[in-house]
Design a protein around this motif. Structure first.
Motif, mmCIF file in Angstrom:
data_model
loop_
_atom_site.group_PDB
_atom_site.id
_atom_site.type_symbol
_atom_site.label_atom_id
_atom_site.label_comp_id
_atom_site.label_asym_id
_atom_site.label_seq_id
_atom_site.Cartn_x
_atom_site.Cartn_y
_atom_site.Cartn_z
ATOM 1 N N ARG A 25 34.177 -18.061 -55.326
ATOM 2 C CA ARG A 25 35.275 -17.835 -54.592
ATOM 3 C C ARG A 25 36.282 -19.035 -55.178
ATOM 4 N NH1 ARG A 25 36.686 -17.013 -48.591
ATOM 5 N NH2 ARG A 25 34.869 -15.239 -48.785
ATOM 6 N N THR B 149 40.431 -20.466 -55.220
ATOM 7 C CA THR B 149 41.824 -20.201 -55.167
ATOM 8 C C THR B 149 42.522 -21.110 -56.052
ATOM 9 O OG1 THR B 149 41.572 -19.540 -52.735
ATOM 10 C CG2 THR B 149 43.419 -20.384 -53.435
ATOM 11 N N ILE C 236 35.522 -14.755 -58.355
ATOM 12 C CA ILE C 236 36.896 -13.896 -57.711
ATOM 13 C C ILE C 236 37.616 -15.617 -57.526
ATOM 14 C CG2 ILE C 236 38.247 -13.107 -55.589
ATOM 15 C CD1 ILE C 236 35.544 -11.637 -54.888
ATOM 16 N N ARG D 74 42.007 -15.908 -56.936
ATOM 17 C CA ARG D 74 42.534 -15.811 -55.652
ATOM 18 C C ARG D 74 43.461 -16.169 -56.400
ATOM 19 N NH1 ARG D 74 40.084 -15.673 -49.824
ATOM 20 N NH2 ARG D 74 38.857 -13.866 -49.801
ATOM 21 N N GLN E 83 44.029 -10.544 -56.482
ATOM 22 C CA GLN E 83 43.195 -12.231 -56.944
ATOM 23 C C GLN E 83 42.637 -11.268 -58.608
ATOM 24 O OE1 GLN E 83 40.201 -11.188 -53.708
ATOM 25 N NE2 GLN E 83 39.796 -9.240 -54.497
ATOM 26 N N ARG F 275 39.011 -10.428 -59.973
ATOM 27 C CA ARG F 275 37.008 -10.534 -59.643
ATOM 28 C C ARG F 275 36.965 -10.344 -61.550
ATOM 29 N NH1 ARG F 275 34.265 -8.943 -55.022
ATOM 30 N NH2 ARG F 275 32.412 -7.942 -55.382
ATOM 31 N N LYS G 132 45.298 -8.250 -52.390
ATOM 32 C CA LYS G 132 44.216 -8.506 -52.009
ATOM 33 C C LYS G 132 43.339 -7.689 -50.128
ATOM 34 C CE LYS G 132 44.024 -13.771 -50.909
ATOM 35 N NZ LYS G 132 45.935 -13.854 -51.652
#
Length: 333
Positions: free
Chosen positions: A152, A154, A173, A175, A180, A182, A212
């Motif tokens: 993940r 961000t 992923i 964000r 987001q 993927r 999201k």
């Protein structure tokens, strides 16, 4: 953030202090004197601020952990962009969440790696712990956390180009804003400004979600496509990218404005300014601008606009420069 070389003891002291202040500022009995002492500590060194922000990320993660398991045995992995044993244990214990880090990892709640990167006045290339390569544009910031079932990122601000290490079992992923992206392994670019996001795909395939909170409202991109969204969009807007598209010119240190309306150009320009330039009205936003500019010289572009466009500059009450289409000048009364 500028890289610094610290001893293990020096870094431990800063991380432990960040954990302490995170706990105290969230405590009901935190005093005004403590808050003032925290501000002095926070402002004394950029690394203090950096570590405290990282601790807030950990705090936010810990809030979602369940209760009732044995006391923690948190990981002690380094370098400074990863979890600190005492910081994680202190944060989790402060929340009254006695859950072993190993249990949290196996349940997919706690990452085993946490990295945070920033790019200042120059771009930056970084390697994530999963082997993925990321190129950061000026003034960009991102956080990477590796969970058992997903990787993940961000993107907190700015722009980043991703060359993702392929791992079908662990989706990657990103964000950004309220949506987001993927993927499992591909090359793509994500641009974020305020609540606007653009995703440009070079290779592979990505699924772009504009909100999201709901995985249903997404669009799948193939190479040569771009998706854009902003806060409140139910679906991302998708278009094909032309062969002469300049979305990735920043990787060569350039900002290319190809006969854009000022309303479209200003978000691209403002990304590189300390204070955003505003438009006086919609009419000003319809004026068009073109040109190729070095990223480090974008700050000189705005003062020169009255020389190339029928505009003049004023200043609003917040101190921001405002572009006005030439017409009746405002009264000086």
């Amino acid at each position: 953030m500028t890289e610094r070389t610290l001893s293990e003891a020096e870094y431990d002291a800063i991380t432990d202090a960040a954990a302490h202040w995170c706990m105290r500022l969230h405590a009901d009995d935190c005093t005004d004197a403590e808050r003032l002492a925290f501000k002095h500590w926070h402002d004394a060194d950029p690394l203090h601020a950096f570590e405290y922000e990282a601790m807030l990320e950990i705090w936010g993660t810990a809030e979602h952990l369940p209760r009732g398991e044995p006391a923690p045995a948190a990981s002690n992995r380094r370098p400074r962009t990863r979890w600190s044993q005492l910081a994680v244990a202190a944060t989790v214990l402060a929340l009254g969440v006695p859950l072993a880090a190993f249990t949290g990892w196996n349940l997919g709640w706690v990452p085993n790696t946490y990295q945070r990167f920033e790019a200042g006045a120059t771009g930056r290339q970084v390697t994530l712990d999963d082997g993925s390569q990321v190129e950061l544009n000026l003034g960009s910031e991102l956080v990477f956390a590796n969970y058992k079932h997903e990787r993940r990122v961000t993107l907190k601000k700015g722009e980043a180009f991703f060359d993702v290490s392929h791992d079908k079992q662990h989706p990657f992923i990103v964000r950004a804003g309220q949506g987001q992206v993927r993927v499992t392994g591909t090359r793509f670019n994500v641009w974020l400004y305020q609540d606007q996001v653009k995703v440009t795909l070079l290779e592979g395939s990505v699924w772009v979600i504009s909100n999201k909170a709901s995985n249903a409202n997404g669009a799948q991109l193939s190479p040569g496509m771009q998706a854009s969204y902003k806060a409140g969009d139910y679906q991302p807007q998708v278009r094909e990218v032309s062969a002469d598209d300049n979305s990735l010119a920043w990787r060569n240190g350039k900002l290319v404005l190809d006969n854009l309306a000022l309303s479209d150009a200003l978000p691209l320009i403002n990304r590189y300014l300390d204070h955003p330039v505003m438009l006086a009205d919609n009419n000003t936003g319809t004026l068009r601008i073109g040109g190729i500019y070095n990223l480090n010289e974008v700050k000189n572009l705005v003062p020169s606009l009255p020389k190339v466009l029928p505009v003049y500059l004023t200043q609003n009450k917040d101190g921001n420069l405002v572009l006005n289409a030439i017409g009746p000048r405002p009264s000086k009364n």
